[in-house]
Design a protein around this motif. Structure first.
Motif, PDB file in Angstrom:
ATOM      1  N   UNK A 121       9.589 -30.293  30.647  1.00 46.67           N
ATOM      2  CA  UNK A 121      10.662 -29.610  31.577  1.00 46.67           C
ATOM      3  C   UNK A 121      11.859 -29.107  30.473  1.00 46.67           C
ATOM      4  N   UNK A 122      11.731 -29.532  29.198  1.00 47.19           N
ATOM      5  CA  UNK A 122      12.585 -28.897  27.980  1.00 47.19           C
ATOM      6  C   UNK A 122      14.140 -29.706  28.500  1.00 47.19           C
ATOM      7  N   UNK A 123      14.003 -30.770  28.915  1.00 46.72           N
ATOM      8  CA  UNK A 123      15.488 -31.307  29.223  1.00 46.72           C
ATOM      9  C   UNK A 123      15.799 -31.805  27.864  1.00 46.72           C
ATOM     10  N   UNK A 124      17.210 -31.847  27.634  1.00 51.37           N
ATOM     11  CA  UNK A 124      17.983 -32.307  26.281  1.00 51.37           C
ATOM     12  C   UNK A 124      18.564 -31.331  25.532  1.00 51.37           C
ATOM     13  N   UNK A 125      19.360 -31.656  24.617  1.00 53.32           N
ATOM     14  CA  UNK A 125      20.008 -30.723  23.946  1.00 53.32           C
ATOM     15  C   UNK A 125      19.269 -29.902  23.107  1.00 53.32           C
ATOM     16  N   UNK A 126      19.739 -28.764  22.624  1.00 51.84           N
ATOM     17  CA  UNK A 126      18.963 -28.012  21.759  1.00 51.84           C
ATOM     18  C   UNK A 126      19.063 -28.791  20.293  1.00 51.84           C
ATOM     19  N   UNK A 127      17.925 -29.316  19.688  1.00 54.30           N
ATOM     20  CA  UNK A 127      17.962 -29.790  18.407  1.00 54.30           C
ATOM     21  C   UNK A 127      16.721 -29.687  18.006  1.00 54.30           C
ATOM     22  N   UNK A 128      16.542 -29.938  16.610  1.00 59.80           N
ATOM     23  CA  UNK A 128      15.399 -29.685  15.737  1.00 59.80           C
ATOM     24  C   UNK A 128      14.330 -30.420  16.015  1.00 59.80           C
ATOM     25  N   UNK A 129      14.378 -31.700  16.835  1.00 62.34           N
ATOM     26  CA  UNK A 129      13.385 -32.470  17.079  1.00 62.34           C
ATOM     27  C   UNK A 129      13.173 -32.500  18.503  1.00 62.34           C
ATOM     28  N   UNK A 130      11.671 -33.010  18.867  1.00 66.91           N
ATOM     29  CA  UNK A 130      11.554 -33.423  20.358  1.00 66.91           C
ATOM     30  C   UNK A 130      12.595 -34.392  20.715  1.00 66.91           C
ATOM     31  N   UNK A 131      13.095 -34.276  22.151  1.00 69.56           N
ATOM     32  CA  UNK A 131      14.304 -34.979  22.314  1.00 69.56           C
ATOM     33  C   UNK A 131      13.609 -35.673  23.578  1.00 69.56           C
TER      34      UNK A 131
ATOM     35  N   UNK B 210      13.613 -12.111  11.693  1.00 71.15           N
ATOM     36  CA  UNK B 210      12.435 -12.609  12.160  1.00 71.15           C
ATOM     37  C   UNK B 210      12.087 -13.892  11.783  1.00 71.15           C
ATOM     38  N   UNK B 211      13.034 -14.514  11.135  1.00 69.54           N
ATOM     39  CA  UNK B 211      12.620 -16.004  10.636  1.00 69.54           C
ATOM     40  C   UNK B 211      13.097 -16.980  11.514  1.00 69.54           C
ATOM     41  N   UNK B 212      13.878 -16.805  12.568  1.00 69.25           N
ATOM     42  CA  UNK B 212      14.653 -17.760  13.291  1.00 69.25           C
ATOM     43  C   UNK B 212      15.825 -18.609  12.649  1.00 69.25           C
ATOM     44  N   UNK B 213      16.017 -19.830  13.372  1.00 67.25           N
ATOM     45  CA  UNK B 213      17.166 -20.628  12.853  1.00 67.25           C
ATOM     46  C   UNK B 213      16.733 -21.322  11.364  1.00 67.25           C
ATOM     47  N   UNK B 214      17.532 -21.165  10.482  1.00 68.58           N
ATOM     48  CA  UNK B 214      17.509 -21.931   9.258  1.00 68.58           C
ATOM     49  C   UNK B 214      18.158 -23.131   9.104  1.00 68.58           C
ATOM     50  N   UNK B 215      17.287 -24.212   8.768  1.00 64.95           N
ATOM     51  CA  UNK B 215      17.859 -25.629   8.675  1.00 64.95           C
ATOM     52  C   UNK B 215      17.870 -25.840   7.435  1.00 64.95           C
TER      53      UNK B 215
ATOM     54  N   UNK C 214      16.478 -20.675  -6.816  1.00 61.92           N
ATOM     55  CA  UNK C 214      15.589 -20.828  -5.946  1.00 61.92           C
ATOM     56  C   UNK C 214      16.157 -21.102  -4.578  1.00 61.92           C
ATOM     57  N   UNK C 215      15.803 -20.623  -3.422  1.00 57.20           N
ATOM     58  CA  UNK C 215      16.303 -20.653  -2.272  1.00 57.20           C
ATOM     59  C   UNK C 215      15.350 -20.959  -1.339  1.00 57.20           C
ATOM     60  N   UNK C 216      15.597 -21.916  -0.606  1.00 57.67           N
ATOM     61  CA  UNK C 216      14.748 -22.668   0.401  1.00 57.67           C
ATOM     62  C   UNK C 216      15.210 -22.979   1.771  1.00 57.67           C
ATOM     63  N   UNK C 217      14.529 -22.674   2.812  1.00 62.57           N
ATOM     64  CA  UNK C 217      15.048 -22.884   4.072  1.00 62.57           C
ATOM     65  C   UNK C 217      13.835 -23.613   4.827  1.00 62.57           C
ATOM     66  N   UNK C 218      14.480 -24.328   5.842  1.00 63.98           N
ATOM     67  CA  UNK C 218      13.453 -25.081   6.596  1.00 63.98           C
ATOM     68  C   UNK C 218      13.512 -24.285   7.991  1.00 63.98           C
ATOM     69  N   UNK C 219      12.369 -23.962   8.535  1.00 62.35           N
ATOM     70  CA  UNK C 219      12.166 -23.016   9.720  1.00 62.35           C
ATOM     71  C   UNK C 219      12.007 -23.665  10.914  1.00 62.35           C
ATOM     72  N   UNK C 220      12.965 -23.864  11.708  1.00 66.93           N
ATOM     73  CA  UNK C 220      13.212 -24.450  13.032  1.00 66.93           C
ATOM     74  C   UNK C 220      12.252 -24.347  13.878  1.00 66.93           C
ATOM     75  N   UNK C 221      11.637 -22.913  13.771  1.00 65.85           N
ATOM     76  CA  UNK C 221      10.639 -22.638  14.861  1.00 65.85           C
ATOM     77  C   UNK C 221       9.321 -23.241  14.405  1.00 65.85           C
ATOM     78  N   UNK C 222       8.826 -23.258  13.143  1.00 66.04           N
ATOM     79  CA  UNK C 222       7.575 -23.732  12.961  1.00 66.04           C
ATOM     80  C   UNK C 222       7.633 -25.235  12.489  1.00 66.04           C
TER      81      UNK C 222
END
Ligand code: DQQ
Length: 586
Positions: free
Chosen positions: A25-35, A240-245, A270-278
């Protein structure tokens, strides 16, 4: 089994079912991990030993994620990490703290940063360390200040600089240092980088964010590290890359590591990002000019960009090691088993072996290699030379503990003629799809050849790591696969990742190499439930998690194999059993 244990098991089962429904049901705050609210504080009574790693970093129990604030200070390496002190799923997040003299043997200290003030009451999320002039470490981290998940940037400093381990950290009351202004999405505003000092004497940091679906890394400047102002332009952003972590930004050179502020000739950034969506990362190499980062023209700046690791690797962070003058990269590997299994085993998440990063002489990619200190754990060396493997042949590598090993192998072949044609309809960026269709048992022309790791005697279970060479229009394409699809007999029906199921992908990445010398090398670090593989001396790296039920401890086997028409030669192979590091001595 006694009654209370049975009751406990039932309670756990009901809890798991409820939490799965809540997750769906996608309960929980928006976070980058399953809550999984209900599981966050399920106390671990018995830690399951099987599948725990021997020489990878992991705490004695419970959940870990991102490496935080790695640094070197006065003879000691520090690693902080996101940790749930109460359970084996993400939640109750604090900064746990460990120290080491060699990045291999660790000592666990008391947690360094945990929610206690209005500016981090709902969470102490990821961040980085900077060593200020006068040899003074400072940490910047993201605090969560309310139930709406509002994110601010805070600082913490050591309580006592003469304590060699910097055990206690103070969070001064003039926090937070940075609030999101009105233009910034305040629930996607996190993970400050290590700061770098410009020639103008001002500090800079980058912070991960997004505007709608555009990934953004905001740049902030400060004269005194306390008062920060947002620069007019972000350091970088990509549509188009979504949230950057967890952005990471640092200079590189061909010859060695560089401290974060270094600029000049022969230096790239070097610039690196972690893609929240994938949940994967990409990096580009480019120029840093007038406080903007510009990727080089040939770089792919988006979902198809270069990756440190084409497998299970996320939220990575690098630091400069002034002793060995190297840049060292830490990355987190989450579990790939089910959440239920994580709760049962009482632990989840490891840090992969730190890697040194240098620029490839082509300037077009990075080279990664396990830090040299890991070699101190090697014992029982076995060697093989000049062994031919015709199509369908395999050879067992005996004399080592195959569940806990380091193996370095160089293959050669006489000709590229038998390489299969590369179908132009295939997606050159989607190695994983290709690997899932052309697995280790699908016969080919040149390849598949490589290693069968964590294999049971009759191959009911195995995690193959292998090359397959294709003939493209103008060049050959070399695919490196690390395929966990047959790695375990455990819960075979659970093959999808929906937040609760197991995940057994056929991870793969292409290797940018010319095959003039007709050789391909592969090094794999195998550690009970993880296989980290470095293709072509670190050009392409893939980490897989695997949970064998038969191929455990002394019952695991390791083979080299060839399933292609072209005969392959093992030019050289060196393999070692890997020791478990001792606790750090004081
Ligand atoms: N994990 C942290 C965040 C970060 C995410 C929370 C990445 O700060 O964005 O545990 O895995």
């Amino acid at each position: 089994m006694d009654f209370s244990k049975r009751l406990g098991d039932w309670a756990l089962l009901v809890l798991l079912l409820v939490s799965c429904c809540l997750a769906l049901l996608n309960n929980g705050v928006e976070a980058s991990h399953n809550v999984f609210d209900q599981l966050q504080s399920v106390r671990t009574i018995n830690v399951r030993k099987v599948h725990r790693t021997a020489y990878h970093f992991q705490p004695t129990k419970h959940w870990i994620n991102d490496p935080n604030g790695p640094m070197y200070y006065n003879g000691i390496y520090h690693l902080f990490y996101q940790y749930n002190p109460k359970g084996a799923v993400w939640g109750n997040i604090i900064w746990a703290h460990s120290v080491s003299k060699d990045l291999i043997s660790w000592k666990t200290l008391e947690p360094a940063i945990y929610p206690s003030k209005p500016f981090d009451k709902y969470g102490c999320w990821s961040g980085s360390a900077t060593i200020l002039p006068g040899n003074k470490p400072i940490i910047l981290y993201t605090g969560i200040i309310d139930r709406n998940n509002t994110q601010v940037q805070n600082y913490a400093i050591p309580a006592n600089l003469s304590d060699p381990y910097l055990r206690k950290w103070i969070k001064p009351n003039n926090n937070p240092l940075i609030f999101a202004d009105r233009s910034i999405n305040k629930t996607s505003f996190r993970d400050p980088t290590t700061a770098w000092l410009g020639r103008d004497g001002h500090w800079r940091i980058a912070i991960g964010s997004r505007r709608k679906h555009r990934g953004i890394s905001y740049l902030y400047r400060s004269k005194d590290f306390i008062h920060w102002a947002k620069a007019q332009h972000p350091l970088h952003s990509t549509s188009g890359t979504g949230n950057w972590e967890c952005p990471d930004f640092f200079p590189v050179s061909v010859s060695g590591g560089l401290d974060t502020f270094v600029m000049g000739p022969n230096v790239k950034h070097v610039f690196k990002v972690s893609l929240d969506e994938t949940r994967y990362e990409y990096y580009t190499i480019g120029k840093y000019k007038k406080d903007r980062y510009i990727p080089d023209e040939e770089m792919v700046d988006g979902w198809n960009g270069l990756r440190y690791d084409y497998g299970n690797f996320y939220a990575s962070k690098s630091f400069y090691d002034p002793v060995k003058k190297r840049r060292v990269l830490w990355g987190w590997a989450n579990e790939s088993d089910s959440t239920d299994n994580d709760v049962m085993k009482g632990w989840a998440g490891i840090q992969l072996i730190p890697r040194t990063i240098v620029l490839d002489p082509s300037g077009k990619q990075l080279l990664q290699w396990p830090i040299e200190e890991v070699e101190t754990l090697r014992k029982n060396k076995v060697e093989l030379k000049n062994i031919k493997l015709a199509k369908g042949e395999k050879i067992e590598i005996n004399g080592i503990t195959a569940a806990q090993a380091d193996v370095d192998i160089t293959f050669s072949f006489d000709s590229l003629d038998k390489a299969e044609p590369f179908d132009p309809k295939w997606d050159i960026y989607d190695g994983q799809k290709l690997c899932s269709q052309k697995g280790s048992t699908v016969h080919g022309g040149l390849g598949p050849f490589g290693l069968l790791t964590l294999a049971s005697q009759n191959l009911e279970e195995y995690t193959p790591v292998f090359f397959r060479v294709f003939k493209g229009q103008n060049k050959h394409h070399v695919l490196l696969c690390s395929d966990a699809s047959r790695s375990t007999l455990m819960d075979p029906e659970s093959h999808t990742k929906n937040g609760v199921g197991a995940y057994r992908p056929s991870f793969a990445g292409f290797v940018d190499i010319d095959l003039k010398d007709k050789k391909l090398s592969l090094r794999s670090l195998i550690d009970n439930s993880v296989v980290e593989s470095f293709g072509a001396r670190g050009k392409t790296v893939i980490s897989s998690r695997a949970y064998p039920t038969l191929a455990i401890y002394e019952k695991a086997h390791l083979y080299a194999f060839n399933n292609g028409d072209e005969t392959i030669k093992i030019d050289s192979l060196e393999a070692w059993t890997m020791d478990k590091p001792l606790q750090m001595n004081h």
